[in-house]
Design an enzyme around this catalytic site. Structure first.
Site, PDB file in Angstrom:
ATOM      1  N   ASP A  22      97.822  46.425  91.010  1.00  0.00           N
ATOM      2  CA  ASP A  22      98.028  44.982  91.163  1.00  0.00           C
ATOM      3  C   ASP A  22      98.656  44.714  92.532  1.00  0.00           C
ATOM      4  O   ASP A  22      99.804  45.086  92.770  1.00  0.00           O
ATOM      5  CB  ASP A  22      98.952  44.504  90.028  1.00  0.00           C
ATOM      6  CG  ASP A  22      99.408  43.067  90.218  1.00  0.00           C
ATOM      7  OD1 ASP A  22      98.783  42.332  91.020  1.00  0.00           O
ATOM      8  OD2 ASP A  22     100.396  42.676  89.553  1.00  0.00           O
ATOM      9  N   ASN A  24      99.037  41.604  93.989  1.00  0.00           N
ATOM     10  CA  ASN A  24      99.653  40.294  94.233  1.00  0.00           C
ATOM     11  C   ASN A  24     100.669  39.885  93.170  1.00  0.00           C
ATOM     12  O   ASN A  24     101.010  38.709  93.037  1.00  0.00           O
ATOM     13  CB  ASN A  24      98.570  39.211  94.383  1.00  0.00           C
ATOM     14  CG  ASN A  24      97.725  39.079  93.121  1.00  0.00           C
ATOM     15  OD1 ASN A  24      97.875  39.882  92.189  1.00  0.00           O
ATOM     16  ND2 ASN A  24      96.872  38.084  93.064  1.00  0.00           N
ATOM     17  N   ASP A  26     100.715  39.637  89.794  1.00  0.00           N
ATOM     18  CA  ASP A  26     100.465  38.775  88.629  1.00  0.00           C
ATOM     19  C   ASP A  26     100.292  39.607  87.356  1.00  0.00           C
ATOM     20  O   ASP A  26      99.892  39.089  86.316  1.00  0.00           O
ATOM     21  CB  ASP A  26      99.238  37.866  88.863  1.00  0.00           C
ATOM     22  CG  ASP A  26      97.948  38.674  89.044  1.00  0.00           C
ATOM     23  OD1 ASP A  26      98.018  39.924  89.036  1.00  0.00           O
ATOM     24  OD2 ASP A  26      96.884  38.056  89.199  1.00  0.00           O
ATOM     25  N   ASP A  30      93.698  44.352  90.718  1.00  0.00           N
ATOM     26  CA  ASP A  30      92.769  43.504  91.477  1.00  0.00           C
ATOM     27  C   ASP A  30      92.059  44.309  92.561  1.00  0.00           C
ATOM     28  O   ASP A  30      92.375  45.487  92.789  1.00  0.00           O
ATOM     29  CB  ASP A  30      93.500  42.303  92.081  1.00  0.00           C
ATOM     30  CG  ASP A  30      94.788  42.704  92.767  1.00  0.00           C
ATOM     31  OD1 ASP A  30      94.748  43.662  93.558  1.00  0.00           O
ATOM     32  OD2 ASP A  30      95.844  42.084  92.497  1.00  0.00           O
ATOM     33  N   ASP A  99      79.275  47.804  86.832  1.00  0.00           N
ATOM     34  CA  ASP A  99      78.985  47.759  85.414  1.00  0.00           C
ATOM     35  C   ASP A  99      78.023  46.599  85.196  1.00  0.00           C
ATOM     36  O   ASP A  99      78.296  45.470  85.606  1.00  0.00           O
ATOM     37  CB  ASP A  99      80.286  47.514  84.640  1.00  0.00           C
ATOM     38  CG  ASP A  99      80.331  48.307  83.359  1.00  0.00           C
ATOM     39  OD1 ASP A  99      79.372  48.217  82.588  1.00  0.00           O
ATOM     40  OD2 ASP A  99      81.328  49.004  83.130  1.00  0.00           O
ATOM     41  N   HIS A 328      87.107  54.106  79.406  1.00  0.00           N
ATOM     42  CA  HIS A 328      87.992  53.005  79.002  1.00  0.00           C
ATOM     43  C   HIS A 328      87.892  52.683  77.504  1.00  0.00           C
ATOM     44  O   HIS A 328      88.623  51.821  77.023  1.00  0.00           O
ATOM     45  CB  HIS A 328      87.645  51.759  79.812  1.00  0.00           C
ATOM     46  CG  HIS A 328      86.248  51.278  79.517  1.00  0.00           C
ATOM     47  ND1 HIS A 328      85.118  51.993  79.854  1.00  0.00           N
ATOM     48  CD2 HIS A 328      85.794  50.163  78.890  1.00  0.00           C
ATOM     49  CE1 HIS A 328      84.049  51.349  79.456  1.00  0.00           C
ATOM     50  NE2 HIS A 328      84.418  50.227  78.859  1.00  0.00           N
TER      51      HIS A 328
HETATM   52  O1  TEU Z   1      80.919  49.740  74.631  1.00  0.00           O
HETATM   53  C1  TEU Z   1      80.028  49.819  73.570  1.00  0.00           C
HETATM   54  C2  TEU Z   1      80.532  50.366  72.352  1.00  0.00           C
HETATM   55  O2  TEU Z   1      79.757  50.605  71.466  1.00  0.00           O
HETATM   56  C3  TEU Z   1      81.972  50.618  72.231  1.00  0.00           C
HETATM   57  O3  TEU Z   1      82.657  49.441  72.350  1.00  0.00           O
HETATM   58  C4  TEU Z   1      82.282  51.214  70.940  1.00  0.00           C
HETATM   59  O4  TEU Z   1      81.955  50.323  69.920  1.00  0.00           O
HETATM   60  C5  TEU Z   1      83.729  51.489  70.907  1.00  0.00           C
HETATM   61  O5  TEU Z   1      84.069  52.199  72.027  1.00  0.00           O
HETATM   62  C6  TEU Z   1      84.087  52.253  69.692  1.00  0.00           C
HETATM   63  O6  TEU Z   1      85.441  52.487  69.748  1.00  0.00           O
HETATM   64  C7  TEU Z   1      80.627  48.961  75.719  1.00  0.00           C
HETATM   65  C8  TEU Z   1      81.822  48.907  76.640  1.00  0.00           C
HETATM   66  O7  TEU Z   1      82.079  50.183  77.129  1.00  0.00           O
HETATM   67  C9  TEU Z   1      82.978  48.323  75.900  1.00  0.00           C
HETATM   68  O8  TEU Z   1      84.151  48.332  76.651  1.00  0.00           O
HETATM   69  C10 TEU Z   1      82.597  46.908  75.506  1.00  0.00           C
HETATM   70  O9  TEU Z   1      83.606  46.378  74.708  1.00  0.00           O
HETATM   71  C11 TEU Z   1      81.276  46.846  74.765  1.00  0.00           C
HETATM   72  O10 TEU Z   1      80.271  47.632  75.358  1.00  0.00           O
HETATM   73  C12 TEU Z   1      80.744  45.443  74.741  1.00  0.00           C
HETATM   74  O11 TEU Z   1      80.318  45.064  75.997  1.00  0.00           O
END
Ligand code: TEU
Length: 551
Positions: A22, A24, A26, A30, A99, A328
């Site tokens: 981050d 700035n 907030d 970013d 993405d 993530h």
């Molecule tokens: O993830 C797809 C997805 O199937 C996962 O969200 C899965 O259901 C989850 O990880 C199970 O724990 C993608 C992205 O990576 C995710 O961050 C999004 O939330 C999702 O698509 C919707 O766009």
């Protein structure tokens, strides 16, 4: 433009912008924050970044709900900031993949606003809008989505829209050629700006079986047989490839939830001209039942080996693997796969790193993985942010057998575990921000942080640098065969990579105990090039890993 296979030599670092840096004050990461850390990435040795969504968005699902595909979410910066970032990356020899979230938009996208407010809107057919059954009292069918909700939401007395994720993520109608043209237009917009490719979010969901049949029984993700790998998936991907992607030197990696090796082959065989690579989740599903993370089960090494063997052999000479142990949506790898995130954190993190890095494919590193960041230290529902865990918890409250199961694992399995702020140093907010961040900083930032790690004699980051350095220009790792040397052994993972007479052998102890390993005696003429202990005996220490070569 001549297409090259540069992605086969890429080492890709995933940035989750909200939680990276981050600039700035907030509390949100970013783009200028990312720019300030590019030298850190350069020093690590990565040559490509996958950036999770930075587009304009109401952030119901942290940017995976896009309201404008051609602008940046203001708190992250501006398009000019983005261009500076791209240029600064390229200057450092780092490519950028974006993405691409086009299975759905945000419900705040102007297309959707128009679609639901006017039955005659040209955008009505951009989405999957259907009349409900029983005079609108019941949804068009009984499908449910990925976030523990029914897949249909009411628009008015008569109509519903389909959303396989959160309510704020209405699915696009890919049957409509205009939608496909919009997607191509988005691709061109970013490719013309100079980005190098896309990670295609839930790309295997874009084609729905147009019969919209109900299913029985209605378990989680009900209806998936009608919307995962749907009837026109390959046609659509080939169309995008032919009309746009093939004209740029870019790559694509598809996120392919619930897909098998055979599905993957159809998506990535080069002659089919669809995607470059896919992310499969067979290995991250080795510690759950039915591919559903909430149904947790103990990890077993032989199960992991089976999966890795299947994919390494399955794509050899006919596709290309992506290699990852975090992202993530996953919890942190230290402490997972049978490892230890406390006193043997360094050993665990490095062992896992070496084990997946020497496989054939393109390795991905998720931010923080390279310093051994651990799961969040959440203790209350109020600490959590993710729409998935919140919905799941709500559902579990209603279903008696789910409640204890989910309550027990909620903190350890939530996607928020991967989303806590990057720990740069031991300051109050871990050097991530000057104010309280959007999600709490892990208290272990006191001793787990990049600054400290780089000073440690046992540095995870420096170990990753070694792995990256070793992989670069290594033909055995890139093109060699893969053979597992001890399939039935549940403690130690040993495999060989071989090209002509050159060999690389990896031996990793997945257990927190000393193990005598006879294979090591057979390697007396090999050179030990990477290891996380200074041990040379044939007794492997807890979570010890070794990489040997014979050349
Ligand atoms: O993830 C797809 C997805 O199937 C996962 O969200 C899965 O259901 C989850 O990880 C199970 O724990 C993608 C992205 O990576 C995710 O961050 C999004 O939330 C999702 O698509 C919707 O766009």
């Amino acid at each position: 433009m001549k297409k090259t296979d540069w992605y086969k030599d890429a080492i890709i670092y995933q940035i989750y912008p909200r939680s990276f840096c981050d600039s700035n004050g907030d509390g949100l990461g970013d783009i200028p924050g990312i720019i300030s850390k590019l030298d850190y990435l350069k020093d690590l040795g990565v040559n490509c970044v996958w950036l999770s969504p930075v587009y304009d968005s109401p952030q119901e699902d942290n940017g995976y709900d896009i309201s404008n595909y051609k602008d940046i979410y203001k708190p992250f910066g501006t398009l000019d900031d983005f261009k500076v970032m791209l240029n600064e990356m390229h200057k450092r020899g780092i490519r950028l993949i974006m993405d691409l979230v086009v299975n759905h938009t945000s419900s705040e996208h102007p297309w959707f606003n128009s679609a639901i407010s006017d039955k005659n809107s040209p955008y009505r057919d951009y989405y999957i809008i259907k009349k409900g059954k029983k005079n609108g009292k019941k949804p068009p069918n009984n499908w449910s989505g990925f976030f523990a909700e029914k897949a249909w939401e009411k628009i008015d007395d008569e109509y519903y829209y389909l959303h396989l994720f959160a309510k704020g993520q209405p699915d696009l109608n890919w049957e409509n050629p205009k939608v496909r043209e919009e997607v191509k237009d988005i691709l061109r917009f970013w490719l013309d700006m100079g980005v190098d490719g896309f990670r295609c979010d839930v790309i295997t969901l874009i084609s729905k079986d147009q019969r919209f049949k109900s299913v029985f029984p209605t378990l989680a993700i009900a209806g998936k047989q009608y919307y995962v790998n749907g009837p026109r998936l390959h046609e659509y991907l080939h169309e995008l490839n032919k009309d746009v992607l093939s004209n740029y030197d870019c790559m694509t990696v598809g996120e392919t939830v619930l897909s098998s090796l055979d599905d993957a082959k159809l998506l990535i065989k080069p002659e089919r001209e669809e995607l470059s690579m896919v992310f499969n989740f067979d290995h991250t599903d080795t510690d759950n039942f039915f591919g559903a993370k909430w149904f947790y089960r103990e990890f077993k090494l032989t199960r992991l080996k089976k999966v890795v063997d299947r994919w390494q052999h399955g794509l050899f000479n006919c596709g290309w693997n992506s290699l990852f142990i975090e992202n993530h949506d996953q919890r942190r790898c230290v402490g997972r796969f049978g490892t230890n995130d406390k006193e043997l954190r360094y050993e665990s993190a490095t062992m896992l790193g070496a084990t997946y890095f020497m496989l054939q494919g393109t390795p991905f590193i998720y931010q923080g993985q390279e310093i051994g960041m651990t799961n969040g230290d959440f203790t209350a529902m109020a600490d959590l942010r993710d729409v998935e865990v919140k919905n799941t918890y709500k559902l579990a409250e209603k279903i008696f057998f789910l409640k204890p199961l989910i309550k027990k694992h909620m903190f350890s399995l939530t996607r928020d575990n991967a989303r806590t702020p990057f720990q740069w140093n031991n300051q109050e907010f871990a050097g991530f921000s000057s104010v309280e961040p959007w999600i709490r900083v892990n208290a272990n930032k006191e001793f787990i942080n990049a600054e400290q790690d780089l000073k440690n004699e046992k540095s995870i980051n420096k170990f990753y640098r070694q792995l990256i350095e070793f992989r670069k220009n290594n033909e055995v790792i890139k093109n060699g065969t893969y053979t597992c040397l001890n399939k039935n052994n549940n403690d130690v993972y040993a495999y060989k990579r071989k090209l002509d007479d050159k060999e690389v052998v990896v031996i990793s102890n997945f257990k927190n105990k000393i193990i005598k390993e006879k294979l090591i005696d057979e390697l007396s003429n090999y050179k030990l090039v990477i290891s996380n202990y200074s041990n040379k005996s044939n007794e492997l220490q807890p979570y010890e890993t070794r990489v040997y070569i014979n050349y």
